[in-house]
Write an enzyme that holds these catalytic residues in place. Sequence first.
Site, PDB file in Angstrom:
ATOM      1  N   ARG A 157      13.520  29.921  -7.210  1.00  0.00           N
ATOM      2  CA  ARG A 157      14.472  30.625  -6.359  1.00  0.00           C
ATOM      3  C   ARG A 157      14.121  32.105  -6.419  1.00  0.00           C
ATOM      4  NH1 ARG A 157      17.585  26.966  -9.422  1.00  0.00           N
ATOM      5  NH2 ARG A 157      18.637  25.360  -8.177  1.00  0.00           N
ATOM      6  N   LYS A 181      20.257  28.053 -12.223  1.00  0.00           N
ATOM      7  CA  LYS A 181      21.697  27.987 -11.993  1.00  0.00           C
ATOM      8  C   LYS A 181      22.397  27.307 -13.162  1.00  0.00           C
ATOM      9  CE  LYS A 181      21.935  28.045  -6.943  1.00  0.00           C
ATOM     10  NZ  LYS A 181      22.415  27.330  -5.744  1.00  0.00           N
ATOM     11  N   HIS A 253      12.587  32.169   0.692  1.00  0.00           N
ATOM     12  CA  HIS A 253      13.128  30.813   0.616  1.00  0.00           C
ATOM     13  C   HIS A 253      12.261  29.820   1.391  1.00  0.00           C
ATOM     14  CE1 HIS A 253      16.330  28.349  -0.888  1.00  0.00           C
ATOM     15  NE2 HIS A 253      16.548  27.816   0.284  1.00  0.00           N
ATOM     16  N   ARG A 256       9.570  28.736  -0.836  1.00  0.00           N
ATOM     17  CA  ARG A 256      10.077  27.731  -1.791  1.00  0.00           C
ATOM     18  C   ARG A 256      10.083  26.362  -1.131  1.00  0.00           C
ATOM     19  NH1 ARG A 256      13.741  26.455  -6.187  1.00  0.00           N
ATOM     20  NH2 ARG A 256      15.630  25.392  -5.503  1.00  0.00           N
ATOM     21  N   HIS A 279      17.055  21.415  -9.008  1.00  0.00           N
ATOM     22  CA  HIS A 279      18.215  20.810  -8.355  1.00  0.00           C
ATOM     23  C   HIS A 279      18.921  19.894  -9.347  1.00  0.00           C
ATOM     24  CE1 HIS A 279      16.324  21.245  -4.065  1.00  0.00           C
ATOM     25  NE2 HIS A 279      16.899  22.353  -4.482  1.00  0.00           N
ATOM     26  N   TYR A 288      14.011  16.942   1.919  1.00  0.00           N
ATOM     27  CA  TYR A 288      12.569  16.900   2.151  1.00  0.00           C
ATOM     28  C   TYR A 288      12.062  15.489   2.434  1.00  0.00           C
ATOM     29  CZ  TYR A 288      12.835  21.510   0.024  1.00  0.00           C
ATOM     30  OH  TYR A 288      13.165  22.805  -0.264  1.00  0.00           O
TER      31      TYR A 288
END
Length: 308
Positions: A157, A181, A253, A256, A279, A288
Site C-alpha cells: 500500500r 492495517k 494504487h 499495486r 488482505h 482479481y
Amino acid sequence: MRASAAIENFLEMMSAERGAAQNTLDSYRRDLEDAASFSAGTGIPLPLAEPVTIRTYLDDIANRGFAATSQARRLSALRQFFRFLYMENIRADDPTSTFDAPKKDRSLPKIMSEADVEKLLARAEVETLDAKASNTVHFQALRLHALLEILYATGLRVSELVGLPVTVARSDNRFLMVRGKGSKDRMVPLSGKARIAMMKYLELRDALPGLCDSPWLFPAVSESGFLARQVFGRDLKGLAARAGLKTSAISPHVLRHAFASHLLQNGADLRAVQQLLGHSDISTTQIYTHVMEERLHQLVTKHHPLAD
C-alpha cells in the site's frame, strides 16, 4: 452522553483495541460527525437516535449524491459506533441492526500492462543516469526509481511504502517485514532490481545532511517525517507523462493492482497474493478473479483435446 464525547470514546476504542490506522480513524470521525450534525438538526443527539433518524440520514446522503460505496461506508461506521454503545451499556439496542447496505457494483481495478510497467520503470532508471541533473533532481530521480521498483516488486500500500523504516534497507535480507492495517506484520519478497535501486538511493540519502539521521527510508519535511503520498503520486504522474503513458490511468494504487494482476496472470495462487497484499479477507483479493478466469480460459483452449 453528548455525541462528541461518544465519538471520541469510540475512536479511542478503535485505536487502542483494534489498532485502527490514523487514516481509518480520520474517516470514522468525518462520517460520524456528519451523522451527528444531521441528528442534532432533528433535535436528537446521535447516541440517542432511533432507526427512523438513521434511515432519514441515509436517504439524505443519497439525495446529496453520495455514491453507493460512500453510503455503505457511512452505514458501516454507524453500525460499529452503535455496536460500541450497546456493548458499553450506553444504550439498550442497535438502531442500525435491521438496515441493509446499499447495493454497489464491484468495479474491476485499473491495471497496467506489463509492457507499460516496464516502460515506466525503464524511464525512471534512465532519469537516474542524467549526468547534467542537479543534485536535487538526481536525488529525486533515485528516490522515485527506488519507490517504483519496491512498489512493483512488493505490492505495498502506498502508506506502507512511503512509511518504510530505513532499517529495511540496511539489512541484507531478501524480504521486507511490513506493518500493515491493524498493526499486522507480513513478510514480502524483494526483487534484486528493487534492492539495487534501493541501495543506490540509500547511498546518496546517507550522504545528505539532515536526511542521514532520519528513521525513515524516504524522509521529508512533513508532519509525519516521511514522504507524503500526494508527493509520490504527483512525481509518478510526471514520470508517466515523460514516458509517454496516459497519466490519468496511473497512480501508486494502480501499480499495486498491476503487481497482483501480473502475478495471477503468470500462475500465482490467489491465497499467496492475498498474503502479499495484506488482505485479511480473501473476498477482497477476489476482485482479481477476472484475471484468473482469462488465464483458465486460455489454459483450457490450449490444452483440452476437444477445445477446437
